[in-house]
Design a protein around this motif. Sequence first.
Motif, mmCIF file in Angstrom:
data_model
loop_
_atom_site.group_PDB
_atom_site.id
_atom_site.type_symbol
_atom_site.label_atom_id
_atom_site.label_comp_id
_atom_site.label_asym_id
_atom_site.label_seq_id
_atom_site.Cartn_x
_atom_site.Cartn_y
_atom_site.Cartn_z
ATOM 1 N N PHE A 398 0.826 -1.213 0.000
ATOM 2 C CA PHE A 398 0.000 0.000 0.000
ATOM 3 C C PHE A 398 0.861 1.265 0.000
ATOM 4 O O PHE A 398 0.528 2.250 -0.669
ATOM 5 C CB PHE A 398 -0.947 0.002 1.200
ATOM 6 C CG PHE A 398 -2.059 -1.005 1.093
ATOM 7 C CD1 PHE A 398 -3.092 -0.827 0.190
ATOM 8 C CD2 PHE A 398 -2.076 -2.138 1.891
ATOM 9 C CE1 PHE A 398 -4.120 -1.748 0.087
ATOM 10 C CE2 PHE A 398 -3.093 -3.066 1.803
ATOM 11 C CZ PHE A 398 -4.123 -2.882 0.894
ATOM 12 N N PHE A 399 1.945 1.251 0.743
ATOM 13 C CA PHE A 399 2.844 2.407 0.737
ATOM 14 C C PHE A 399 3.423 2.641 -0.661
ATOM 15 O O PHE A 399 3.890 3.750 -0.968
ATOM 16 C CB PHE A 399 3.978 2.220 1.748
ATOM 17 C CG PHE A 399 3.608 2.538 3.170
ATOM 18 C CD1 PHE A 399 3.231 3.819 3.536
ATOM 19 C CD2 PHE A 399 3.649 1.555 4.161
ATOM 20 C CE1 PHE A 399 2.892 4.130 4.856
ATOM 21 C CE2 PHE A 399 3.307 1.843 5.479
ATOM 22 C CZ PHE A 399 2.927 3.133 5.826
ATOM 23 N N ALA A 400 3.407 1.608 -1.495
ATOM 24 C CA ALA A 400 3.952 1.720 -2.850
ATOM 25 C C ALA A 400 2.976 2.342 -3.839
ATOM 26 O O ALA A 400 3.325 2.557 -5.008
ATOM 27 C CB ALA A 400 4.379 0.339 -3.354
ATOM 28 N N TYR A 401 1.770 2.672 -3.416
ATOM 29 C CA TYR A 401 0.766 3.212 -4.345
ATOM 30 C C TYR A 401 1.234 4.456 -5.116
ATOM 31 O O TYR A 401 0.887 4.617 -6.293
ATOM 32 C CB TYR A 401 -0.536 3.517 -3.595
ATOM 33 C CG TYR A 401 -1.486 2.341 -3.460
ATOM 34 C CD1 TYR A 401 -1.120 1.039 -3.833
ATOM 35 C CD2 TYR A 401 -2.773 2.525 -2.964
ATOM 36 C CE1 TYR A 401 -2.000 -0.027 -3.709
ATOM 37 C CE2 TYR A 401 -3.670 1.453 -2.848
ATOM 38 C CZ TYR A 401 -3.281 0.183 -3.220
ATOM 39 O OH TYR A 401 -4.149 -0.864 -3.106
ATOM 40 N N PRO A 402 2.027 5.361 -4.523
ATOM 41 C CA PRO A 402 2.489 6.512 -5.317
ATOM 42 C C PRO A 402 3.309 6.117 -6.548
ATOM 43 O O PRO A 402 3.415 6.896 -7.503
ATOM 44 C CB PRO A 402 3.348 7.310 -4.325
ATOM 45 C CG PRO A 402 2.783 6.947 -2.986
ATOM 46 C CD PRO A 402 2.396 5.500 -3.105
ATOM 47 N N TYR A 415 -4.781 -1.174 -11.961
ATOM 48 C CA TYR A 415 -3.978 -1.859 -10.949
ATOM 49 C C TYR A 415 -4.477 -1.544 -9.545
ATOM 50 O O TYR A 415 -4.587 -2.438 -8.704
ATOM 51 C CB TYR A 415 -2.500 -1.488 -11.057
ATOM 52 C CG TYR A 415 -1.700 -2.107 -9.925
ATOM 53 C CD1 TYR A 415 -1.306 -3.440 -9.986
ATOM 54 C CD2 TYR A 415 -1.400 -1.383 -8.775
ATOM 55 C CE1 TYR A 415 -0.622 -4.035 -8.940
ATOM 56 C CE2 TYR A 415 -0.719 -1.973 -7.721
ATOM 57 C CZ TYR A 415 -0.330 -3.290 -7.813
ATOM 58 O OH TYR A 415 0.328 -3.884 -6.766
ATOM 59 N N LEU A 416 -4.750 -0.263 -9.280
ATOM 60 C CA LEU A 416 -5.203 0.119 -7.942
ATOM 61 C C LEU A 416 -6.497 -0.605 -7.578
ATOM 62 O O LEU A 416 -6.640 -1.111 -6.460
ATOM 63 C CB LEU A 416 -5.391 1.633 -7.862
ATOM 64 C CG LEU A 416 -4.111 2.472 -7.912
ATOM 65 C CD1 LEU A 416 -4.450 3.953 -8.055
ATOM 66 C CD2 LEU A 416 -3.246 2.228 -6.680
ATOM 67 N N TYR A 417 -7.424 -0.669 -8.517
ATOM 68 C CA TYR A 417 -8.667 -1.394 -8.257
ATOM 69 C C TYR A 417 -8.374 -2.882 -8.054
ATOM 70 O O TYR A 417 -8.860 -3.501 -7.091
ATOM 71 C CB TYR A 417 -9.650 -1.222 -9.422
ATOM 72 C CG TYR A 417 -10.950 -1.970 -9.218
ATOM 73 C CD1 TYR A 417 -12.023 -1.366 -8.566
ATOM 74 C CD2 TYR A 417 -11.099 -3.289 -9.650
ATOM 75 C CE1 TYR A 417 -13.210 -2.057 -8.353
ATOM 76 C CE2 TYR A 417 -12.275 -3.987 -9.442
ATOM 77 C CZ TYR A 417 -13.326 -3.373 -8.799
ATOM 78 O OH TYR A 417 -14.496 -4.065 -8.584
#
Length: 566
Positions: A398-402, A415-417
């Motif tokens: 989750f921290f890698a979302y940026p 990808y996020l979904y």
Amino acid sequence: MSVDPTASFPDFAYERPDLEANEAAFRAVLEKLESAGSINEAIAAVEQIDSIRAAVATAYNICYVRYSIDTRDEFYKEEKAWFDQHLPATEAWRMDYYRTLISSAHREALEAKFGRQLFNTAELSIKTFQPELIEDLQAENKGYSEYTELKGGAQIELEGTTYNLSSIIPLEQVADRAARKRASKAKWDWMGEHQERMEAIYGDLVKLRHSMAQKLGYENFVPLGYARMNRTDYGPEQVANFRKQVKQFIVPIAKDLAAKQAERIGVDRLRYYDNNFRFPDGNPTPVGEMGDTIAAARKLYDGLSEETGFFFRMLEDRKLMDLESKDGKATGGYCTYINDYGAPYIFSNFNRTSHDVDVLTHEFGHAFQVYSSRHQKPMEYNWPTYDAAEIHSMSMEFFAYPGVPDFFGDDAKKYLYGHLEGAIRFLPYGCAIDEFQHLVYENPHWTAADRNAAWKRLEAEYLPHIDYTDHPFLSQGTYWQSQLHLFGMPFYYIDYCLAQICAFQFWLKDEENHEKAWEDYIRLCRAGGSKGFLELVTLAGLENPFLDGVMEKIAAKVTERLGELS
């Protein structure tokens, strides 16, 4: 053997340990611990014992990584077999150390120095071993290695090309339904061809573990399995309640998401070859080649924090990652720690699917944690127990979302979904695996057919949206046979589910206040295994995942966010 703490992994020196000499040195120090006249002498003895054990662990982990990279390498295959045969004897050393530790005249001062968790671990661990179990532990290692090599050597023929169990996965995710059915069928046909061997390996392991439990005075393997996992602050009752909440709050969400997936991709019902195809125009795919994924990860971790930027570059510079899928390579992904070099190692099987990013960020979380706590003493504290360790890895996803736009370009939103949906839909599967293990070890007399029937019942409860009826292997209730944890790490799977609920909390905290969330995460990483699971959850400012209401609240927030992304 001296080591260069800046060396690259290919230059790490491997030498089979002289266990006889190691044991002599170990027992000499153990006598010093037992007869220590002062707390300083006792602390010095604990640290010397750590050094001896770390040297053996270093040799084993170098061997294991090189064996995993190519399970056909005759030298490391032989070395791995040697460790399988001889390493169980070192359990006797560890138990003698723990007995000496908990009976030490300086126990109170040692607890003040090292913390209570070392003694909790010692008291629980001595209930898991007796010297007469050494041959059983050797056989257990051998069974798991056989399963690993069987799958690592898979050769799957499809339309004139040979694939392994990792490289065939992209073909199972293509938009052409007939094509992905052919690929998925070929993979599961291979599993079906080896069904008898896999079931025999597992059946032997179940009998072996039940026998070990009875030799130790347990009714069955369940309590021994929990003790071997070093679960010091919860038991089967709390886990059963957690699974109950998953059935109540998560299974309906997963079922609804599966129905939406079927509608989205234009099928009446998800068949086994549809499950991993999520979007009508194709699943999110990393931009470019493997080097581009590595470059995106480097940019992500440079931006996330000074610590992560430095650490990722160290992994690159010291060649502490092997990421590409290759023939003969063990399946899956993992992170291990090579003690004397102070070096984590990330192992994976990139296949140009979104899973490449999942596994890289996940294993980076493990690696960053153990590197952050590498100075923790004693060595028991380098890693936490698996349940807590998976918080670091799953939260890092989750921290890698940026970094998702750099990893996926135009596919970023998909990808996020998909990642968030996959995280919530994983929980029922993870709980099914856990409940399956409880049933299997509570019924060690079961036949292979009994175990398959039990899995089929659990699928109906936890995974009612998947249809396996048109594959002769899967329709028997055999999907579980692909899950390596069942063979090599019994009762290691609910850990992912517990950690997922904690990781969702980190994700929500990160969206609200990144600086505070990252501060909590760093504090958790540095603590290593110095506390039990629930103490670490509290240390990180997270809610206890066992408590009623926590899962329901998180499920509602995840569902809301998925609605925004869809």
